[in-house]
Design a protein around this motif. Structure first.
Motif, PDB file in Angstrom:
ATOM      1  N   SER A  20     -12.684   5.358  -2.124  1.00 23.54           N
ATOM      2  CA  SER A  20     -11.432   4.684  -1.793  1.00 23.54           C
ATOM      3  C   SER A  20     -11.729   3.536  -0.838  1.00 23.54           C
ATOM      4  O   SER A  20     -12.574   3.664   0.064  1.00 23.54           O
ATOM      5  N   ALA A  40     -10.000   0.070   1.505  1.00 27.45           N
ATOM      6  CA  ALA A  40      -8.803  -0.504   2.131  1.00 27.45           C
ATOM      7  C   ALA A  40      -8.659  -1.944   1.671  1.00 27.45           C
ATOM      8  O   ALA A  40      -9.503  -2.792   1.977  1.00 27.45           O
ATOM      9  N   TYR A  41      -7.615  -2.219   0.924  1.00 29.84           N
ATOM     10  CA  TYR A  41      -7.363  -3.575   0.449  1.00 29.84           C
ATOM     11  C   TYR A  41      -6.703  -4.392   1.555  1.00 29.84           C
ATOM     12  O   TYR A  41      -6.108  -3.850   2.499  1.00 29.84           O
ATOM     13  N   GLU A  42      -6.794  -5.709   1.454  1.00 29.14           N
ATOM     14  CA  GLU A  42      -6.300  -6.583   2.518  1.00 29.14           C
ATOM     15  C   GLU A  42      -4.777  -6.577   2.620  1.00 29.14           C
ATOM     16  O   GLU A  42      -4.231  -6.987   3.640  1.00 29.14           O
ATOM     17  N   ASP A  43      -4.105  -6.115   1.564  1.00 32.79           N
ATOM     18  CA  ASP A  43      -2.642  -6.033   1.631  1.00 32.79           C
ATOM     19  C   ASP A  43      -2.170  -4.734   2.289  1.00 32.79           C
ATOM     20  O   ASP A  43      -0.972  -4.466   2.355  1.00 32.79           O
ATOM     21  N   GLY A  44      -3.151  -3.919   2.765  1.00 37.91           N
ATOM     22  CA  GLY A  44      -2.821  -2.685   3.460  1.00 37.91           C
ATOM     23  C   GLY A  44      -2.884  -1.436   2.599  1.00 37.91           C
ATOM     24  O   GLY A  44      -2.841  -0.321   3.123  1.00 37.91           O
ATOM     25  N   TYR A  45      -3.006  -1.630   1.286  1.00 35.00           N
ATOM     26  CA  TYR A  45      -3.061  -0.474   0.392  1.00 35.00           C
ATOM     27  C   TYR A  45      -4.452   0.159   0.438  1.00 35.00           C
ATOM     28  O   TYR A  45      -5.465  -0.527   0.468  1.00 35.00           O
ATOM     29  N   VAL A  46      -4.501   1.469   0.469  1.00 33.10           N
ATOM     30  CA  VAL A  46      -5.757   2.220   0.427  1.00 33.10           C
ATOM     31  C   VAL A  46      -5.756   3.065  -0.843  1.00 33.10           C
ATOM     32  O   VAL A  46      -4.840   3.878  -1.052  1.00 33.10           O
ATOM     33  N   GLY A  47      -6.742   2.849  -1.683  1.00 28.20           N
ATOM     34  CA  GLY A  47      -6.787   3.579  -2.941  1.00 28.20           C
ATOM     35  C   GLY A  47      -8.154   3.546  -3.573  1.00 28.20           C
ATOM     36  O   GLY A  47      -9.091   2.910  -3.061  1.00 28.20           O
TER      37      GLY A  47
END
Length: 219
Positions: free
Chosen positions: A60, A62-69
């Protein structure tokens, strides 16, 4: 076999190859994650390739838009599992070739003490030339059409057909075609250089032993 398989194995385990390719193709921006996160992913991927107990590369980020997936889909994880299996086949080939060379030299030393150095040097010279020949043929095929070479490679080594993905797929964005062509070129150049070095060492030792034998005959 040692030169070819060894060069491939080292390339898959060299972090700067990943980071250089990521920077060149702006992979962090394409995926929408930070460069440190992407570098961490590369480290984890190398660790995954060498962990026999981990079946899938399930990570997983951490994307820069705040989403973690999850970075990869299940189809991508399946393909990475196949890549890992192929890499371990490369490891086994390198290990078997190295064991054969060591066993050959030991047996040669035991049963044929006379001229053992010249015999080994001859094998080294021929092995270096053979590596150069094989790599030259592979290089010509790749230069003629890398896309065709890339497709045929996958059709041979991934017969199950789970290697074709769309361009908006995370794995393709992480490893674009240009990345693989760069890696292939680097592996090819390294293999050619090592083949030339090995062949040169074998030739020099052969020349030295031949001159020494000629000097003994004159005496």
């Amino acid at each position: 076999m040692i030169l070819l398989s060894g060069t491939i194995g080292v390339a898959f385990n060299t972090l700067w190859i990943y980071t250089f390719g990521f920077a060149k193709y702006d992979v962090a921006a394409e995926l929408g994650i930070s460069e440190p996160e992407l570098k961490y992913t590369a480290r984890e991927l190398i660790a995954y390739f060498n962990n026999t107990h981990q079946e899938y590369f399930d990570i997983s980020v951490a994307y820069e838009d705040g989403y973690v997936g999850s970075l990869y889909s299940q189809a991508e994880k399946e393909h990475m599992k196949d890549v890992k299996g192929l890499l371990w086949l490369d490891y086994y080939i390198c290990l078997a070739a190295t064991a054969y060379v060591i066993l050959y030299m030991v047996c040669l030393w035991i049963w044929s003490r006379q001229g053992v150095i010249a015999e080994v040097a001859l094998g080294v010279w021929r092995g270096g030339l053979l590596a150069l020949g094989i790599l030259s043929v592979i290089g010509l095929i790749a230069v003629a059409s890398f896309d065709m070479f890339f497709v045929k490679f996958h059709e041979i080594f991934f017969p199950q057909g789970n290697w074709s993905f769309s361009h908006d797929n995370h794995m393709v964005m992480m490893f674009p075609d240009g990345f693989w062509s760069d890696v292939a070129l680097l592996v090819w150049l390294t293999g050619m250089a090592l083949g030339a070095l090995v062949a040169g060492i074998g030739w020099l030792v052969l020349s030295y032993t031949h001159r020494r034998e000629c000097a003994k005959e004159l005496i």
